[in-house]
Design a protein around this motif. Structure first.
Motif, PDB file in Angstrom:
ATOM      1  N   VAL A   7      53.622  85.123  11.553  1.00 56.16           N
ATOM      2  CA  VAL A   7      54.267  86.373  11.148  1.00 56.16           C
ATOM      3  C   VAL A   7      54.611  87.196  12.386  1.00 56.16           C
ATOM      4  N   LEU A   8      55.867  87.626  12.476  1.00 53.04           N
ATOM      5  CA  LEU A   8      56.350  88.407  13.611  1.00 53.04           C
ATOM      6  C   LEU A   8      56.666  89.835  13.174  1.00 53.04           C
ATOM      7  N   PRO A   9      56.393  90.819  14.029  1.00 57.90           N
ATOM      8  CA  PRO A   9      56.823  92.180  13.696  1.00 57.90           C
ATOM      9  C   PRO A   9      58.316  92.258  13.455  1.00 57.90           C
ATOM     10  N   ALA A  44      61.465  89.289  13.529  1.00 53.76           N
ATOM     11  CA  ALA A  44      61.902  87.915  13.781  1.00 53.76           C
ATOM     12  C   ALA A  44      63.311  87.932  14.359  1.00 53.76           C
ATOM     13  N   ASP A  45      63.418  88.476  15.579  1.00 53.30           N
ATOM     14  CA  ASP A  45      64.697  88.485  16.290  1.00 53.30           C
ATOM     15  C   ASP A  45      64.766  87.256  17.193  1.00 53.30           C
ATOM     16  N   ALA A  46      65.827  87.169  18.000  1.00 51.40           N
ATOM     17  CA  ALA A  46      66.051  85.952  18.788  1.00 51.40           C
ATOM     18  C   ALA A  46      64.880  85.658  19.727  1.00 51.40           C
ATOM     19  N   LYS A  47      64.448  86.643  20.496  1.00 49.77           N
ATOM     20  CA  LYS A  47      63.352  86.413  21.434  1.00 49.77           C
ATOM     21  C   LYS A  47      62.048  86.115  20.702  1.00 49.77           C
ATOM     22  N   GLY A  48      61.773  86.873  19.625  1.00 48.48           N
ATOM     23  CA  GLY A  48      60.553  86.638  18.881  1.00 48.48           C
ATOM     24  C   GLY A  48      60.494  85.240  18.300  1.00 48.48           C
ATOM     25  N   ILE A  49      61.623  84.777  17.746  1.00 47.86           N
ATOM     26  CA  ILE A  49      61.673  83.435  17.171  1.00 47.86           C
ATOM     27  C   ILE A  49      61.489  82.381  18.258  1.00 47.86           C
ATOM     28  N   ALA A  50      62.211  82.529  19.368  1.00 46.97           N
ATOM     29  CA  ALA A  50      62.111  81.547  20.450  1.00 46.97           C
ATOM     30  C   ALA A  50      60.697  81.502  21.018  1.00 46.97           C
ATOM     31  N   ASP A  51      60.085  82.659  21.239  1.00 48.80           N
ATOM     32  CA  ASP A  51      58.713  82.693  21.763  1.00 48.80           C
ATOM     33  C   ASP A  51      57.740  82.039  20.789  1.00 48.80           C
ATOM     34  N   ALA A  52      57.922  82.305  19.503  1.00 50.87           N
ATOM     35  CA  ALA A  52      57.029  81.722  18.504  1.00 50.87           C
ATOM     36  C   ALA A  52      57.135  80.204  18.485  1.00 50.87           C
ATOM     37  N   ILE A  53      58.353  79.688  18.538  1.00 56.32           N
ATOM     38  CA  ILE A  53      58.536  78.237  18.505  1.00 56.32           C
ATOM     39  C   ILE A  53      57.929  77.595  19.746  1.00 56.32           C
ATOM     40  N   GLU A  54      58.077  78.226  20.888  1.00 59.20           N
ATOM     41  CA  GLU A  54      57.450  77.679  22.095  1.00 59.20           C
ATOM     42  C   GLU A  54      55.927  77.664  21.956  1.00 59.20           C
ATOM     43  N   THR A  55      55.374  78.757  21.445  1.00 61.95           N
ATOM     44  CA  THR A  55      53.921  78.820  21.257  1.00 61.95           C
ATOM     45  C   THR A  55      53.436  77.712  20.333  1.00 61.95           C
ATOM     46  N   ILE A  69      57.960  80.524  10.055  1.00 64.79           N
ATOM     47  CA  ILE A  69      58.023  81.715  10.894  1.00 64.79           C
ATOM     48  C   ILE A  69      58.824  82.756  10.135  1.00 64.79           C
ATOM     49  N   LEU A  70      58.257  83.942   9.955  1.00 66.71           N
ATOM     50  CA  LEU A  70      58.936  84.975   9.169  1.00 66.71           C
ATOM     51  C   LEU A  70      58.511  86.359   9.643  1.00 66.71           C
ATOM     52  N   PRO A  71      59.298  87.389   9.325  1.00 66.93           N
ATOM     53  CA  PRO A  71      58.968  88.754   9.751  1.00 66.93           C
ATOM     54  C   PRO A  71      57.930  89.386   8.835  1.00 66.93           C
ATOM     55  N   ARG A  72      57.323  90.462   9.312  1.00 71.66           N
ATOM     56  CA  ARG A  72      56.319  91.177   8.533  1.00 71.66           C
ATOM     57  C   ARG A  72      57.014  92.097   7.530  1.00 71.66           C
ATOM     58  N   THR A  73      57.609  91.506   6.537  1.00 70.16           N
ATOM     59  CA  THR A  73      58.254  92.208   5.438  1.00 70.16           C
ATOM     60  C   THR A  73      58.267  91.270   4.248  1.00 70.16           C
ATOM     61  N   ASN A  74      58.430  91.781   3.062  1.00 70.59           N
ATOM     62  CA  ASN A  74      58.325  91.034   1.798  1.00 70.59           C
ATOM     63  C   ASN A  74      57.133  90.059   1.846  1.00 70.59           C
ATOM     64  N   LEU A  75      57.356  88.769   1.783  1.00 67.74           N
ATOM     65  CA  LEU A  75      56.244  87.822   1.743  1.00 67.74           C
ATOM     66  C   LEU A  75      55.389  87.860   3.006  1.00 67.74           C
ATOM     67  N   GLY A  76      55.964  88.321   4.110  1.00 68.93           N
ATOM     68  CA  GLY A  76      55.212  88.405   5.356  1.00 68.93           C
ATOM     69  C   GLY A  76      54.015  89.328   5.284  1.00 68.93           C
ATOM     70  N   HIS A  77      53.973  90.223   4.276  1.00 65.61           N
ATOM     71  CA  HIS A  77      52.812  91.083   4.089  1.00 65.61           C
ATOM     72  C   HIS A  77      51.668  90.364   3.389  1.00 65.61           C
ATOM     73  N   LEU A  78      51.941  89.240   2.752  1.00 64.80           N
ATOM     74  CA  LEU A  78      50.945  88.591   1.915  1.00 64.80           C
ATOM     75  C   LEU A  78      50.298  87.381   2.569  1.00 64.80           C
ATOM     76  N   VAL A  79      50.999  86.702   3.452  1.00 61.51           N
ATOM     77  CA  VAL A  79      50.441  85.513   4.088  1.00 61.51           C
ATOM     78  C   VAL A  79      49.524  85.917   5.243  1.00 61.51           C
ATOM     79  N   ARG A  80      48.585  85.038   5.574  1.00 69.63           N
ATOM     80  CA  ARG A  80      47.676  85.271   6.696  1.00 69.63           C
ATOM     81  C   ARG A  80      48.288  84.689   7.963  1.00 69.63           C
ATOM     82  N   HIS A  81      48.524  85.568   8.928  1.00 70.48           N
ATOM     83  CA  HIS A  81      49.123  85.140  10.190  1.00 70.48           C
ATOM     84  C   HIS A  81      48.205  84.147  10.895  1.00 70.48           C
ATOM     85  N   GLY A  82      48.796  83.069  11.395  1.00 71.24           N
ATOM     86  CA  GLY A  82      48.028  82.070  12.125  1.00 71.24           C
ATOM     87  C   GLY A  82      47.334  81.055  11.251  1.00 71.24           C
TER      88      GLY A  82
END
Length: 332
Positions: free
Chosen positions: A250-252, A254-265, A232-245
């Motif tokens: 890739v999160l816009p 990667a703050d606390a809520k974004g990370i927690a929501d992603a892990i639950e998903t 799980i990583l933000p859309r910056t540096n390597l986050g621009h190169l990997v394919r989300h999903g």
């Protein structure tokens, strides 16, 4: 002496290559150390620092980027390995960093070690290795807060991390996160780090686009991908190169809520977790190889020095090389 040079508080250092025989090579190499050391230094001191670029000294204010690597390149689609691409009027050749394949490779989850550490099979376990300093303190806090938030949502989650914390990281103390955190301090990578990483379910690089993250490549990322876990990583540096999903989540931001929501998903979708783990390994295999990168760098050096045949040096005007990765960015 080499270590002192590496630790100089400069964001970029440019110099022409010296004369060799009767021929002078008027090419420059720009080096930007990993971790945005000038950004870190100015954030700590809140004062300008000196930067020397092409022999000219100038002040870099705390809000300045002073980055030699083209932003458009870092946000472009991933080019083919060692392929030359155009960024404006400059040809750019990409040389990627990697992880030590002898230690960082796909590993199944080590449930035996998890049991020895006192974790239950259904606990969510995160692993993070790296220091905390002024520039990434907010990001590390967001990772801690994500762990606390998941536990409040009745998702038992633990974080194992290594690295050092510099003063002032948690001025209020760590009592609020201590029940969910094991902080091991500095760990020798080759001996113990990969085995500890094998206990994890997910790897998270917290952060968001901005001055600090846009122009760096955290050295832990090749190691994350090599282990074969969802990253799980933000859309910056390597986050621009990997394919989300497919290769990462890739999160816009990667703050606390974004990370927690992603892990639950991800935790509620085993098929997605498996796909991301397999995609991470495939991305690491296709993009991170020290022998390949070393060979490409050697080939580049030979192409711009008199040691190479004349045919190898022809047509290299306005070419730029970027060594993007754990140890920085080299640009010609």
């Amino acid at each position: 002496m080499a270590r002192q040079r590496q630790n100089r508080d400069t964001d970029a250092r440019c110099s022409s290559l010296p004369k060799t025989g009767s021929r002078r090579i008027s090419r420059s190499i720009v080096a930007r150390p990993e971790g945005r050391r000038t950004h870190i230094a100015t954030a700590i001191r809140n004062e300008p620092t000196k930067s020397t670029v092409d022999g000219r000294s100038s002040e870099v204010r705390p809000t300045a980027t002073a980055v030699p690597c083209p932003r458009d390149f870092l946000k472009s689609a991933a080019p083919a390995e060692s392929a030359a691409i155009m960024v404006g009027k400059v040809r750019v050749r990409v040389i990627r960093p990697a992880a030590d394949a002898a230690n960082f490779h796909p590993r199944p989850r080590d449930d035996a070690m998890r049991r020895q550490l006192g974790y239950r099979p259904d606990d969510i376990l995160l692993f993070y290795h790296g220091n905390t300093h002024t520039s990434n303190a907010a990001e590390m806090r967001s990772l801690y807060e994500a762990v606390a938030l998941l536990n409040r949502r009745h998702r038992p989650t633990q974080l194992i991390r290594t690295g050092r914390d510099f003063p002032g990281f948690l001025p209020e103390g760590d009592a609020w996160i201590r029940p969910h955190l094991v902080h091991l301090g500095h760990i020798g990578r080759a001996r113990l780090l990969p085995a500890l990483m094998a206990t994890a379910d997910y790897f998270v690089q917290p952060g968001a686009p901005g001055t600090f993250n846009d122009y760096r490549f955290p050295s832990k990322l090749p190691e994350f991908f090599a282990l074969g876990r969802p990253v799980i990583l933000p859309r910056t540096n390597l986050g621009h190169l990997v394919r989300h999903g497919e290769q990462a989540w890739v999160l816009p931001d990667a703050d606390a809520k974004g990370i927690a929501d992603a892990i639950e998903t991800l935790h509620d979708d085993p098929a997605l977790r498996q796909r991301l783990g397999e995609g991470a390994v495939a991305f690491a295999r296709d993009n991170f190889s020290w022998p390949r990168s070393a060979g490409q760098l050697l080939e580049f050096y030979r192409s711009v020095t008199p040691l190479a045949p004349p045919a190898r040096t022809a047509g290299l005007k306005d070419q730029q090389i970027l060594l993007t990765g754990g140890r920085g960015c080299l640009a010609k």
